[in-house]
Design an enzyme around this catalytic site. Structure first.
Site, PDB file in Angstrom:
ATOM      1  N   HIS A   1      -3.233   6.954   2.920  1.00  0.00           N
ATOM      2  CA  HIS A   1      -3.415   5.718   3.059  1.00  0.00           C
ATOM      3  C   HIS A   1      -4.850   5.332   3.770  1.00  0.00           C
ATOM      4  O   HIS A   1      -5.726   4.623   3.379  1.00  0.00           O
ATOM      5  CB  HIS A   1      -2.317   5.031   3.782  1.00  0.00           C
ATOM      6  CG  HIS A   1      -2.600   3.606   4.223  1.00  0.00           C
ATOM      7  ND1 HIS A   1      -2.990   3.313   5.658  1.00  0.00           N
ATOM      8  CD2 HIS A   1      -2.552   2.349   3.383  1.00  0.00           C
ATOM      9  CE1 HIS A   1      -2.905   1.847   5.352  1.00  0.00           C
ATOM     10  NE2 HIS A   1      -3.021   1.348   4.229  1.00  0.00           N
TER      11      HIS A   1
ATOM     12  N   ARG B   1       0.382   8.647   5.193  1.00  0.00           N
ATOM     13  CA  ARG B   1      -0.539   7.857   6.286  1.00  0.00           C
ATOM     14  C   ARG B   1      -1.939   8.562   5.751  1.00  0.00           C
ATOM     15  O   ARG B   1      -2.949   7.698   5.990  1.00  0.00           O
ATOM     16  CB  ARG B   1      -0.091   8.167   7.784  1.00  0.00           C
ATOM     17  CG  ARG B   1       1.399   7.676   8.053  1.00  0.00           C
ATOM     18  CD  ARG B   1       1.232   6.150   8.115  1.00  0.00           C
ATOM     19  NE  ARG B   1       2.660   5.594   8.516  1.00  0.00           N
ATOM     20  CZ  ARG B   1       2.868   4.442   9.040  1.00  0.00           C
ATOM     21  NH1 ARG B   1       1.652   3.580   9.458  1.00  0.00           N
ATOM     22  NH2 ARG B   1       3.904   3.942   9.241  1.00  0.00           N
TER      23      ARG B   1
ATOM     24  N   SER C   1       0.787  -1.275  -0.146  1.00  0.00           N
ATOM     25  CA  SER C   1       0.098  -0.002   0.019  1.00  0.00           C
ATOM     26  C   SER C   1       0.857   1.459  -0.042  1.00  0.00           C
ATOM     27  O   SER C   1       0.592   2.481  -0.737  1.00  0.00           O
ATOM     28  CB  SER C   1      -0.835  -0.078   1.238  1.00  0.00           C
ATOM     29  OG  SER C   1      -1.874  -1.033   1.071  1.00  0.00           O
TER      30      SER C   1
END
Length: 533
Positions: A365, A362, A339
């Site tokens: 994500h 982050r 990812s």
């Protein structure tokens, strides 16, 4: 009789590095034979140079086969009346195109100087007067505004005549932040001028409506026009949306032309005044189909189209064969690694200071939105400020339980307090007394511990507004603010206020309406990684 044999639609991009997939350049093309037409395999170009080289090849091939082509691009071909003279010294689209072509540098890797050019142009504009606005926070260009508050659009309008017909359109002066269209035009117009000057096809190119008087002189072999990507309904099964839009436009043009109606779509609306028509044809430009409420383009029905049919997934009413569930990844470490590798590969993070890139990854994500990168802004000292404050025993003040739940507790020192005051018993009555929301009132209860704390806001714009108001009125500031409130009322405005707040508190936010608790807590998690060790 049909006007063209080939129809090309281009979804353009103002990206500053090569990019594929969603929010990048997509090229759709349809070929007509009689009343039927075929949609070719769409092409995804990673750079503007790559796209224009491909288009020149396609146009050359069409002319070698004696076929006429309509090519649509989804960016503005001109600026509001009077802007061409301010930019080029000439009251014409040709002057504007020539000047931007000389000023703009757009490399094969998509690196461009569009913000620098806008900064220089702003410096030469009259005061008060129009201004380009919007830029990545790290750029130093003093004449390029971060917002439009210093601009005046009394002499030169903020929007073109054609844009007054549609609700929610963005102004061409906006170069950055959510929904910006200005960079697409500033980087697209020089590429169109490159096509006009091409030794292979340039002599056969006419720009609609400037050189064609709308539909009255459609005699050129190649006509370039400005399009609106959502002119035709799209097939929701086709992904990404950019691809679906160019395919819908290309096949829609072919269908209209096969029915003898494309000339009508290229015509001006009947209520366009003579004065406005003159401005449109001299410098502003127009969008195909704009104002033609008498024409209702629907979902193009494409037959004989194996290229599309083969790629469009269809949902079966029943399953006739066993489904193989053995192929998906189960290893958590491998899932995370793949990812994050995909995000680093696809997201444009170059505009961010190095310390902000990990929390930005982050945030992407947590949201699944690679294009979020362009809207993430903050100060380079934010991560270190967060780590220093927490290591020194500062609390983390959260605007809601969802933020607190999303913070990985084991990554924090045992002494760290995660505080949410939203559901404190006194909040409802005090909110009524103050005449504000519970979220804003909850911030009042932070004040005894606000100095040097880490603030994480993921839900409520009013919490961020109230926090900034308290700091401006003398409350001791926190050590750092991570704020991604989400919504349609106040979210974009509160985050814009944070980005320009005079107290110089280190911050991280995402411009526009997008945000959420998961995004805010993910940013914090990415920063505090190993503090518990």
């Amino acid at each position: 009789m049909p006007l063209f044999e080939r129809y090309i639609a281009v979804d353009w991009s103002g990206n500053n590095s090569p990019k594929y997939g969603e929010d990048s350049i997509w090229i759709g093309e349809a070929h007509r034979r009689g009343e039927a037409h075929t949609l070719l395999q769409s092409v995804n170009s990673g750079t503007r140079k790559e796209a224009i080289v491909l288009l020149e090849q396609r146009l050359t091939d069409a002319r070698e086969h004696g076929e006429r082509v309509l090519v649509g691009f989804d960016f503005a071909f001109g600026y509001p009346k009077g802007a061409a003279h301010l930019i080029s010294g000439q009251h014409s689209w040709r002057g504007l195109w020539g000047t931007l072509s000389r000023l703009i540098s757009d490399g094969p890797d998509n690196k461009s100087n569009n913000y620098e050019v806008a900064d220089r142009l702003n410096a030469g504009f009259p005061t008060p007067g129009p201004r380009f606005w919007g830029r990545p926070a790290i750029l130093p260009h003093v004449n390029l505004l971060t917002n439009k508050s210093g601009a005046s659009f009394d002499v030169v309008a903020e929007k073109r005549i054609v844009e007054s017909l549609a609700k929610g359109t963005k102004a061409i002066w906006q170069l950055h932040y959510n929904g910006a269209v200005g960079s697409q035009a500033m980087l697209g117009i020089p590429r169109l001028e490159q096509l006009r000057q091409s030794p292979r096809v340039g002599r056969e190119v006419a720009v609609w409506p400037f050189e064609t008087d709308f539909e009255r002189r459609l005699t050129a072999a190649i006509v370039i026009a400005e399009i609106y990507p959502s002119l035709f309904e799209i097939d929701p099964a086709v992904q990404p949306r950019d691809r679906a839009q160019v395919e819908a436009v290309a096949s829609g043009f072919a269908r209209f032309d096969g029915n003898g109606l494309l000339g009508e779509l290229l015509a001006a609306p009947a209520d366009l005044t003579d004065e406005d028509r003159e401005a449109v044809l001299r410098e502003e430009g127009w969008i195909v189909g704009a104002g033609r409420t008498d024409l209702k383009p629907g979902l193009p029905s494409v037959t004989g189209n194996p290229a599309t049919a083969a790629q469009t997934p269809k949902r079966a009413d029943s399953v006739s064969a066993p489904v193989d569930f053995s192929t998906y990844i189960r290893d958590p470490k491998a899932i995370y690694e793949e990812s994050f590798a995909a995000i680093r590969r696809e997201a444009e993070l170059d505009h961010l200071p190095e310390p902000l890139r990990e929390p930005a990854i982050r945030m992407i994500h947590a949201s699944g939105m690679v294009d979020l990168a362009a809207d993430i802004v903050g100060t380079a000292d934010l991560p270190q400020a967060v780590r220093d404050a927490i290591s020194a025993g500062a609390p983390i003040l959260c605007d809601c339980e969802m933020v607190r739940a999303g913070i990985i507790r084991r990554r924090l020192p045992d002494m760290t307090d995660l505080i949410v005051t939203l559901n404190a018993p006194e909040v409802p009555a005090r909110a009524a007394e103050l005449g504000t929301t519970r979220s804003a009132t909850a911030v009042e209860l932070w004040l005894p511990r606000l100095a040097g704390a880490v603030v994480v806001i993921g839900n409520a714009p009013t919490a961020l507004f109230h926090l900034l108001e308290k700091i401006a009125n003398g409350a001791a500031p926190p050590a750092a603010i991570i704020a991604t409130p989400v919504g349609f009322v106040g979210a974009a405005e509160s985050k814009a206020m944070l980005a320009t707040h005079p107290q110089n508190v280190p911050f991280l936010t995402v411009r526009g309406r997008r945000g959420g608790s998961a995004m805010a807590s993910a940013a914090l998690n990415g920063i505090v990684g190993g503090l518990a060790a």
